[in-house]
Design an enzyme around this catalytic site. Sequence first.
Site, PDB file in Angstrom:
ATOM      1  N   GLU A 227       0.876  -1.151   0.070  1.00 12.54           N
ATOM      2  CA  GLU A 227       0.018  -0.177  -0.047  1.00 12.54           C
ATOM      3  C   GLU A 227       0.990   1.239  -0.119  1.00 12.54           C
ATOM      4  O   GLU A 227       1.900   1.389   0.603  1.00 12.54           O
ATOM      5  CB  GLU A 227      -0.943  -0.025   1.207  1.00 12.54           C
ATOM      6  N   GLU A 338      -9.669   5.909   2.868  1.00  9.42           N
ATOM      7  CA  GLU A 338     -10.064   4.752   3.844  1.00  9.42           C
ATOM      8  C   GLU A 338     -10.016   5.956   5.202  1.00  9.42           C
ATOM      9  O   GLU A 338      -9.214   6.512   5.289  1.00  9.42           O
ATOM     10  CB  GLU A 338      -9.348   3.812   4.414  1.00  9.42           C
TER      11      GLU A 338
END
Length: 423
Positions: A227, A338
Site C-alpha cells: 500500500e 479509508e
Amino acid sequence: MGAAGFSDGHRGRKVKVVVFLACLWCLVSLSCAGRLSASRQKLEVQKHLKRLNKPPIKTIQSPDGDIIDCVHISHQPAFDHPFLKDHKIQARPSYHPEGVFGENKMSMGPKERTNPITQLWHMNGKCPENTIPIRRTKKEDVLRSSSVKRYGKKKHRSVPKPRSADPDLTNESGHQHAIAYVEGDRYYGAKATINVWEPKIQQPNEFSLSQIWVLGGSFGEDLNSIEAGWQVSPDLYGDNNTRLFTYWTSDAYQATGCYNLLCSGFIQVNSEIAMGASISPVSAFRNSQYDISILIWKDPKEGHWWMQFGNDYVLGYWPSFLFSYLTESASMIEWGGEIVNSEPDGQHTSTQMGSGHFPEEGFGKSSYFRNIQVVDSSNNLKAPKDLGTFTEKSNCYDVQTGSNGDWGHYFYYGGPGRNPNCP
Ligand SMILES: *[C@@H]1O[C@H](CO)[C@@H](O)[C@H](O)[C@H]1NC(C)=O
Ligand SMILES: *[C@@H]1O[C@H](CO)[C@@H](O)[C@H](O)[C@H]1NC(C)=O
C-alpha cells in the site's frame, strides 16, 4: 466481663495494627510493581527506538517538528531482516513500465493546472549521497501506540472487500472506504495520480488516508498487501499533517509488515524522499490543487516490487521473498480512501475522507484519483478494464468514476462523514 472486654479491646487493636501494616505493605508493593513495570516498559521503548533509529551521518530538523536522519544506505532498518543479511542492494529497477499517460502529456487548462509537490523538510537541507532520509521515531510516538509491539502496525485488517461487504468486519473495526478496484486478472503493478488534501480528523485514534492497494491471495489470514499514498494519522505521527506513507503485510496485518520503515522489509534507495514525512503544499477548497503520482510495479527480472513517487523519485523496493502470493502477481488492485469511524458519542464520526466533500462537487472541491492504470503481464501500463466501485455507506463517503482524454480513468471520492444522512 471487664477482663474479657480488655482482652477484646487488645485483640481489636492488634487486628487494627495488622490490617494497617498489611495495607501499608500492599501500597508499597503495588507502587513497587507499578514502578517496576514502568521501568520495564521504559527499557522496552528505549530498545525499540534503538532498533528503529539508526546512527545518522547527518540530521535535518524539519519545520513541522520532525527530525530527519540521513542514514547510510547499508545501515537502514531493512538489513536487520535475517533474510537480507547478504542482500546486494539493487540501485535501480531493471525495468520501468511505460504507458499512454506520461505526466508530460497532460493538457489541462490553466485553471486546472496542478502543481509540483515536495516534502517540508527539504526547506532545511538535503541528505548526502549514499544515505537515505528516515523520519526519526520519538519516544512519544511509541508511547501513543497501544504497545511497543504494535507500534507502526495497522490495528485491524483494513482492506475493503468489495461486493461481499462483510458487515461484521465493517462493524468490528469501524474502517470505512470509498474505492475503485479491478480484479479477475494478473496484475504486475498499479499507478495513479492522487489529489492531496489535509482532511480533518475528529478523534486522535482515527485516521484518513488515500492510497493504492496491490493485493494478492484471498481475504483470509494470508492476504498479501502493498500500500502507498498519503495519510493523516494523529496516533501514528502526533499531528494532523498530510504524510507520504507505505504499508505492507503478508499475513493480513497480523505478524508481518508495517508502515514506512518501521520494521525491516522495504529497501530504500532514494536520498530525497522520506517515508512518513509531511508533503506540502496541500490543496485548498476552490483554490490551488496539488497531486502526487504513485507507481508500484514488479520488476520482471528480480521479482521485487518497486515504488516510484512523482516522476523523478524511485524510492526503493519490497523484496519478493517478503510475500507469498505477491511473489507471482497481484490478483486485485484498489484505489481510494479509508477512514476510521470510532463512533464517538454513538454517532458517526465527522472525520473527513479526501477533501471532506462528496464526488458530485467535482474538481477543486472533491478529491480525485486520475490516470488510474494497471501494469499488465507484458509490463505495460494500461487503462483498467471494468473498474468497479465500493463504499460501505455512500451517505457518509462516496465514489464516482469517469474517463476522458486528459485524465484517462479517474474518480472523485470522499465525504464529510457525519451529516444529516449519515447520523
Ligand atoms: C453495526 O452495528 C450496529 C449496532 O451495533 C447496527 O445497528 C448496524 O446495523 C451494524 N451495521 C452493519 C453494517 O451491520
Ligand atoms: C488535530 O486536529 C484536531 C481537530 O481536528 C485538534 O483537536 C487537535 O488538537 C489537532 N492535533 C494537533 C496535534 O494539532
